[in-house]
Design a protein around this motif. Structure first.
Motif, PDB file in Angstrom:
ATOM      1  N   THR A  99       0.842  -1.206   0.000  1.00  0.00           N
ATOM      2  CA  THR A  99       0.000   0.000   0.000  1.00  0.00           C
ATOM      3  C   THR A  99       0.872   1.249   0.000  1.00  0.00           C
ATOM      4  OG1 THR A  99      -1.775  -1.169   1.150  1.00  0.00           O
ATOM      5  CG2 THR A  99      -1.833   1.239   1.226  1.00  0.00           C
ATOM      6  N   ALA A 100       1.952   1.226   0.787  1.00  0.00           N
ATOM      7  CA  ALA A 100       2.872   2.363   0.811  1.00  0.00           C
ATOM      8  C   ALA A 100       3.527   2.568  -0.555  1.00  0.00           C
ATOM      9  CB  ALA A 100       3.923   2.162   1.899  1.00  0.00           C
ATOM     10  N   LEU A 101       3.950   1.464  -1.195  1.00  0.00           N
ATOM     11  CA  LEU A 101       4.558   1.567  -2.525  1.00  0.00           C
ATOM     12  C   LEU A 101       3.552   2.050  -3.571  1.00  0.00           C
ATOM     13  CD1 LEU A 101       6.841  -1.599  -2.647  1.00  0.00           C
ATOM     14  CD2 LEU A 101       7.545   0.795  -2.425  1.00  0.00           C
ATOM     15  N   ALA A 102       2.305   1.579  -3.482  1.00  0.00           N
ATOM     16  CA  ALA A 102       1.266   2.034  -4.423  1.00  0.00           C
ATOM     17  C   ALA A 102       1.001   3.527  -4.235  1.00  0.00           C
ATOM     18  CB  ALA A 102      -0.017   1.229  -4.221  1.00  0.00           C
ATOM     19  N   THR A 103       1.072   3.993  -2.999  1.00  0.00           N
ATOM     20  CA  THR A 103       0.900   5.424  -2.734  1.00  0.00           C
ATOM     21  C   THR A 103       2.048   6.213  -3.349  1.00  0.00           C
ATOM     22  OG1 THR A 103      -0.245   4.893  -0.668  1.00  0.00           O
ATOM     23  CG2 THR A 103       0.538   7.146  -0.934  1.00  0.00           C
ATOM     24  N   ALA A 108       4.096   9.712  -7.719  1.00  0.00           N
ATOM     25  CA  ALA A 108       4.866   9.851  -8.966  1.00  0.00           C
ATOM     26  C   ALA A 108       3.949  10.235 -10.125  1.00  0.00           C
ATOM     27  CB  ALA A 108       5.599   8.549  -9.275  1.00  0.00           C
ATOM     28  N   ARG A 109       2.775   9.616 -10.191  1.00  0.00           N
ATOM     29  CA  ARG A 109       1.828   9.942 -11.257  1.00  0.00           C
ATOM     30  C   ARG A 109       1.358  11.390 -11.144  1.00  0.00           C
ATOM     31  NH1 ARG A 109      -3.157  10.867 -12.500  1.00  0.00           N
ATOM     32  NH2 ARG A 109      -3.916  10.699 -10.367  1.00  0.00           N
ATOM     33  N   PRO A 156       1.055   2.822 -13.308  1.00  0.00           N
ATOM     34  CA  PRO A 156       0.182   1.676 -13.015  1.00  0.00           C
ATOM     35  C   PRO A 156      -1.282   2.060 -13.193  1.00  0.00           C
ATOM     36  CG  PRO A 156       1.874   1.881 -11.337  1.00  0.00           C
ATOM     37  CD  PRO A 156       1.977   3.100 -12.225  1.00  0.00           C
ATOM     38  N   ARG A 157      -2.019   1.182 -13.823  1.00  0.00           N
ATOM     39  CA  ARG A 157      -3.431   1.439 -14.107  1.00  0.00           C
ATOM     40  C   ARG A 157      -4.306   1.108 -12.913  1.00  0.00           C
ATOM     41  NH1 ARG A 157      -2.414   4.309 -18.204  1.00  0.00           N
ATOM     42  NH2 ARG A 157      -1.643   3.311 -20.040  1.00  0.00           N
ATOM     43  N   ALA A 169      -5.919   1.685  -0.420  1.00  0.00           N
ATOM     44  CA  ALA A 169      -6.256   1.010   0.835  1.00  0.00           C
ATOM     45  C   ALA A 169      -6.236  -0.508   0.679  1.00  0.00           C
ATOM     46  CB  ALA A 169      -7.634   1.452   1.313  1.00  0.00           C
ATOM     47  N   SER A 170      -6.200  -1.001  -0.559  1.00  0.00           N
ATOM     48  CA  SER A 170      -6.242  -2.450  -0.746  1.00  0.00           C
ATOM     49  C   SER A 170      -4.883  -3.098  -0.592  1.00  0.00           C
ATOM     50  CB  SER A 170      -6.809  -2.775  -2.115  1.00  0.00           C
ATOM     51  OG  SER A 170      -5.923  -2.341  -3.111  1.00  0.00           O
TER      52      SER A 170
END
Length: 170
Positions: A99-103, A108-109, A156-157, A169-170
């Motif tokens: 979740t931290a990496l996705a954030t 970045a996006r 990432p989509r 949150a997932s």
């Protein structure tokens, strides 16, 4: 408009302009949920000595399922993010870390960053795991294990019909 030196947000979508404007931050995730991003007026500076001593000491003694990612957008390379330091508890789950990496990917996006770079000092993080998560070796001539996650406009989509906050949150 004057902004405070330290600022905290909890919703990336609502505060996208602030995310784009601030260069230095800490992503805080607890129990697989984005808790906040704390912005700082200066970059996180780190040394290998700190990682090997204080970092390991804190990790071994801290309890809880949390992860803090320190990132910088250096003045010398404004199109890049640097993942500088990760703090986690001994009970941190893979889901919380992801979740931290996705954030960080979402930051970045929002910043339209070309890539994220990092120096991986933890030997328990394998090259295979890094590769699975989009990281590849970078700057082999430098000391350490340097990696890069390139975007160049291809972020990432998100799943169709899913809100960003739900994905994070997932």
């Amino acid at each position: 408009m004057l902004r405070p030196f330290f600022h905290t947000i909890t919703d990336l979508s609502a505060d996208a302009e602030l995310v784009r404007a601030r260069r230095y931050g800490i992503i805080v995730v607890r129990k697989s949920q984005l808790e906040a991003i704390h912005f700082r007026p200066w970059p996180k500076m780190i040394s290998r000595l700190e990682v090997m001593t204080i970092g390991r000491y804190v990790h071994q003694r801290s309890r809880g399922d949390y992860c803090w990612l320190y990132y910088n957008a250096p003045l010398t390379a404004p199109d890049f993010l640097s993942l500088v330091y990760v703090v986690s508890g001994k009970e941190t789950t893979w889901r919380t870390f992801r979740t931290a990496l996705a954030t960080l990917d979402e930051v970045a996006r929002l910043r339209n960053a070309a890539a994220i770079v990092t120096d991986v000092s933890n030997p328990q993080i394998s090259e295979r795991n890094l590769s699975r998560n989009g990281w590849e070796p970078h700057c082999a001539h430098l000391p350490g294990r340097n990696y890069i996650k390139r975007f160049y406009g291809d972020y990432p989509r998100l799943a169709a019909g899913t809100h960003r906050r739900e994905v994070l949150a997932s």
